[in-house]
Design a protein around this motif. Structure first.
Motif, PDB file in Angstrom:
ATOM      1  N   THR B  13      24.891   2.752   0.719  1.00  0.00           N
ATOM      2  CA  THR B  13      24.728   4.196   0.875  1.00  0.00           C
ATOM      3  C   THR B  13      23.298   4.563   1.266  1.00  0.00           C
ATOM      4  O   THR B  13      23.076   5.289   2.225  1.00  0.00           O
ATOM      5  N   ASN B  14      22.338   4.050   0.498  1.00  0.00           N
ATOM      6  CA  ASN B  14      20.936   4.398   0.738  1.00  0.00           C
ATOM      7  C   ASN B  14      20.067   3.178   1.013  1.00  0.00           C
ATOM      8  O   ASN B  14      20.335   2.080   0.508  1.00  0.00           O
ATOM      9  N   LEU B  15      19.026   3.449   1.772  1.00  0.00           N
ATOM     10  CA  LEU B  15      17.973   2.460   2.006  1.00  0.00           C
ATOM     11  C   LEU B  15      16.714   3.037   1.387  1.00  0.00           C
ATOM     12  O   LEU B  15      16.310   4.158   1.717  1.00  0.00           O
ATOM     13  N   ARG B  16      16.082   2.281   0.476  1.00  0.00           N
ATOM     14  CA  ARG B  16      14.919   2.802  -0.231  1.00  0.00           C
ATOM     15  C   ARG B  16      13.725   1.866  -0.071  1.00  0.00           C
ATOM     16  O   ARG B  16      13.890   0.653   0.054  1.00  0.00           O
ATOM     17  N   ALA B  17      12.554   2.444  -0.086  1.00  0.00           N
ATOM     18  CA  ALA B  17      11.333   1.646   0.050  1.00  0.00           C
ATOM     19  C   ALA B  17      10.257   2.223  -0.859  1.00  0.00           C
ATOM     20  O   ALA B  17      10.176   3.441  -1.050  1.00  0.00           O
ATOM     21  N   ALA B  18       9.434   1.348  -1.423  1.00  0.00           N
ATOM     22  CA  ALA B  18       8.322   1.813  -2.249  1.00  0.00           C
ATOM     23  C   ALA B  18       7.237   0.757  -2.272  1.00  0.00           C
ATOM     24  O   ALA B  18       7.494  -0.428  -2.076  1.00  0.00           O
ATOM     25  N   ARG B  19       6.016   1.199  -2.482  1.00  0.00           N
ATOM     26  CA  ARG B  19       4.933   0.252  -2.666  1.00  0.00           C
ATOM     27  C   ARG B  19       4.933  -0.214  -4.116  1.00  0.00           C
ATOM     28  O   ARG B  19       5.395   0.485  -5.028  1.00  0.00           O
ATOM     29  N   PHE B  20       4.400  -1.396  -4.314  1.00  0.00           N
ATOM     30  CA  PHE B  20       4.330  -1.959  -5.656  1.00  0.00           C
ATOM     31  C   PHE B  20       3.037  -2.728  -5.808  1.00  0.00           C
ATOM     32  O   PHE B  20       2.587  -3.393  -4.877  1.00  0.00           O
ATOM     33  N   SER B  21       2.416  -2.601  -6.972  1.00  0.00           N
ATOM     34  CA  SER B  21       1.322  -3.510  -7.315  1.00  0.00           C
ATOM     35  C   SER B  21       1.413  -3.786  -8.803  1.00  0.00           C
ATOM     36  O   SER B  21       1.905  -2.952  -9.568  1.00  0.00           O
ATOM     37  N   PRO B  22       0.973  -4.965  -9.220  1.00  0.00           N
ATOM     38  CA  PRO B  22       1.042  -5.300 -10.638  1.00  0.00           C
ATOM     39  C   PRO B  22       0.278  -4.281 -11.483  1.00  0.00           C
ATOM     40  O   PRO B  22       0.662  -3.998 -12.618  1.00  0.00           O
ATOM     41  N   GLU B  23      -0.820  -3.717 -10.935  1.00  0.00           N
ATOM     42  CA  GLU B  23      -1.635  -2.763 -11.694  1.00  0.00           C
ATOM     43  C   GLU B  23      -0.947  -1.405 -11.806  1.00  0.00           C
ATOM     44  O   GLU B  23      -0.920  -0.799 -12.880  1.00  0.00           O
ATOM     45  N   ASP B  24      -0.411  -0.913 -10.710  1.00  0.00           N
ATOM     46  CA  ASP B  24       0.129   0.446 -10.688  1.00  0.00           C
ATOM     47  C   ASP B  24       1.645   0.519 -10.764  1.00  0.00           C
ATOM     48  O   ASP B  24       2.215   1.604 -10.822  1.00  0.00           O
ATOM     49  N   GLY B  25       2.307  -0.610 -10.733  1.00  0.00           N
ATOM     50  CA  GLY B  25       3.763  -0.598 -10.770  1.00  0.00           C
ATOM     51  C   GLY B  25       4.342  -0.081  -9.473  1.00  0.00           C
ATOM     52  O   GLY B  25       3.747  -0.218  -8.403  1.00  0.00           O
ATOM     53  N   LEU B  26       5.475   0.565  -9.589  1.00  0.00           N
ATOM     54  CA  LEU B  26       6.223   1.017  -8.426  1.00  0.00           C
ATOM     55  C   LEU B  26       5.782   2.424  -8.043  1.00  0.00           C
ATOM     56  O   LEU B  26       5.710   3.314  -8.882  1.00  0.00           O
ATOM     57  N   GLY B  27       5.460   2.633  -6.749  1.00  0.00           N
ATOM     58  CA  GLY B  27       5.161   3.973  -6.264  1.00  0.00           C
ATOM     59  C   GLY B  27       6.441   4.776  -6.078  1.00  0.00           C
ATOM     60  O   GLY B  27       7.543   4.278  -6.303  1.00  0.00           O
ATOM     61  N   GLU B  28       6.253   6.020  -5.642  1.00  0.00           N
ATOM     62  CA  GLU B  28       7.434   6.856  -5.422  1.00  0.00           C
ATOM     63  C   GLU B  28       8.258   6.287  -4.253  1.00  0.00           C
ATOM     64  O   GLU B  28       7.696   5.889  -3.231  1.00  0.00           O
ATOM     65  N   ALA B  29       9.583   6.271  -4.433  1.00  0.00           N
ATOM     66  CA  ALA B  29      10.440   5.661  -3.414  1.00  0.00           C
ATOM     67  C   ALA B  29      10.759   6.640  -2.294  1.00  0.00           C
ATOM     68  O   ALA B  29      10.955   7.834  -2.534  1.00  0.00           O
ATOM     69  N   ARG B  30      10.734   6.150  -1.067  1.00  0.00           N
ATOM     70  CA  ARG B  30      11.252   6.897   0.074  1.00  0.00           C
ATOM     71  C   ARG B  30      12.692   6.461   0.290  1.00  0.00           C
ATOM     72  O   ARG B  30      12.999   5.271   0.238  1.00  0.00           O
TER      73      ARG B  30
END
Lengths: 327, 327
Positions: B13-30
């Motif tokens: 249904t959806n395709l999602r993307a987000a940035r990730f770093s061990p320090e900040d975790g998961l960013g907001e998903a597009r």
């Protein structure tokens, strides 16, 4: 200085020991009866005695690298504690390492016998050329043993209790198994199960060819196999049922692990022509990878399923070999 | 320079993307709709577009370490080829790596979504404190996903097709599964299967409480769960059946792998109080390790079975995380 190991195979009937080296392979095995009823301490003495004998034979000009004992499960590792072992009645709770290691001046390795056999089969038997990354072996004997070798090493699980595929339920409403569950693979694929089911056929007045054959001898899995080969339809169906049970359990293994090779060992594997057609059919039906592989554009080949090559020495050989694989 | 990764979760249904770093975790998903019917090439463009957007957002002062795409199976690895994926109709045979990697200047990692979710759950969810050596997750959603994490890393099998426990046969004569087999776990434990079986109950004039509830709304797994919570005996039995199916499949997993922890994730896991009692009972009955553990002198505790913690972002999180675990 040349190095060797001593492998031991502790069975419910016999205790065997032999020297092993990568150069010379397995030496001649010494065998004594397993004094199960004398209790584990007596058998531990026998083990130490055999180790002493093999060591004396090897002489002082070779270095003993370690000793490995392969024993029937369920065997908790690394402590080597037995948990209600069906083939070692009365040994429940006995922890081998605590008794044996202090009496040895070399490292002691303990392993489940089906795992040791799988290790040998991987390195020296059916797996020796392909060196399959994920290798599974099922040993059809008194029970159904199971061993996993991944990247060349035994996969033991968290407590040493991985590789109990003999107790996968293949018939949810099936016959009672020694483990307390019903419908385990072992109730349909062990040599014992062949005899039990053949007895039922005879009681019901079926399996005419088997009935004739059995008049002169005691009932055995080999005899049921002979009757099937000679065309006894009931005996043939019995092995077909064994094959379906094996295929069902293998499908669970394939669905979980996506292995590269599955080998079938043990005395019962001699009946391969009788059980393998229904086994492979059931595996193809019940395994996702095999179903996908039916498509021409899919991967070249699914998991290979074949007979093991090493025979009854596999456990002993695996024990000897394991010492050389551990660092 | 700080490093980040981009995780993508490709669903039907959806395709999602987000940035990730061990320090900040998961960013907001597009999130964009997955244009399944436009074919894989169109969706690959969407993927590259999303990667570009996330990258632009991160700016030039952080280094992109790699991109990981989690996709529904069956997904052959490392090539990333789909084999008749039920949630991506018409994508059969498409090999993602060949299309995507040449258009990226950083390493591309491909993974099955259930495996990525299991990786996240291991490191950041239910497994984060115990770090279980052998960790298994079942995700109960539209289908039943499965992932294995061993020693902190995803276990993919030989072709990336390990972790298909959703297709273990739990009822040899059961209902037809999308994979072509009958009686797969998925036919009794997916959210879809709850709706299908509830429809049958309603057709048969059963499940009175559910019938009342459904008058105002469409039938859903959540509604069947509500009816069961409100005492509908037929709806309760439906979840008990789901539990037995889960327990049967878990027992196969335990018998083969002797794992340390099994987590249950996915939308359906909200119905844990309804299915877990029969699940645990069946697991105890059908697993050798659990049976042995009933003895007081046996090992401290058998495999832990519990609910997953991460929710719907687990796949995306696992994708981002995977880039940092690969060397």
């Amino acid at each position: 200085m040349r190095e060797y190991s001593i492998g031991l195979d502790l069975g419910g009937t016999n205790l065997r020991a032999a020297r092993f080296s990568p150069e010379d392979g397995l030496g001649e095995a010494r065998t004594v009866a397993t004094r199960v009823n004398m209790g584990p301490d007596a058998v531990m003495e026998d083990i130490l005695e055999l180790v002493g004998q093999v060591r004396a034979e090897a002489g002082p000009h070779q270095r003993l690298r370690g000793v490995c004992l392969a024993a029937p499960g369920p065997l908790e590792l690394p402590v080597g504690r037995f948990h209600q072992p069906p083939n070692l009645a009365g040994w429940h709770g006995f922890a081998m390492r605590d008794v044996l290691q202090p009496r040895l001046d070399v490292p002691l390795y303990l392993e489940n016998d089906a795992n040791a056999a799988a290790l040998a089969e991987y390195h020296l038997g059916a797996g020796r050329e392909a060196k399959p990354r994920i290798f599974c072996m099922l040993t059809l004997g008194t029970g159904v043993g199971n061993g996993l070798v991944m990247e060349g090493r035994i996969f033991d699980g968290v407590r040493g209790l991985a590789g109990e595929a003999g107790h996968i339920t293949v018939d949810p409403a099936g016959a009672l198994c020694g483990c307390g569950n019903v419908g385990c693979l072992e109730t349909l694929a062990s040599a014992t199960s062949v005899v039990v089911r053949a007895e039922r056929l005879l009681t019901e007045g079926r399996a005419p060819r088997l009935r004739t054959l059995v008049e002169n001898r005691g009932l055995s899995a080999a005899l049921v196999s002979k009757a099937a080969e000679e065309g006894d339809a009931d005996a043939r169906e019995l092995f077909a049922e064994t094959g379906r049970a094996l295929g069902m359990a293998m499908a669970a293994i394939v669905n979980i692990l996506d292995p590269e090779m599955i080998a079938v060992a043990g005395g019962m594997s001699a009946a391969w022509p009788l059980f393998s057609p229904s086994m492979l059919e059931e595996l193809r039906r019940r395994s996702y990878v095999f179903r996908l592989a039916e498509d021409a554009t899919a991967f070249e080949r699914p998991c290979r399923v074949l007979r093991a090559e090493l025979g009854a020495d596999a456990g002993l050989l695996g024990a000897g070999l394991l010492v050389f694989l551990e660092r």
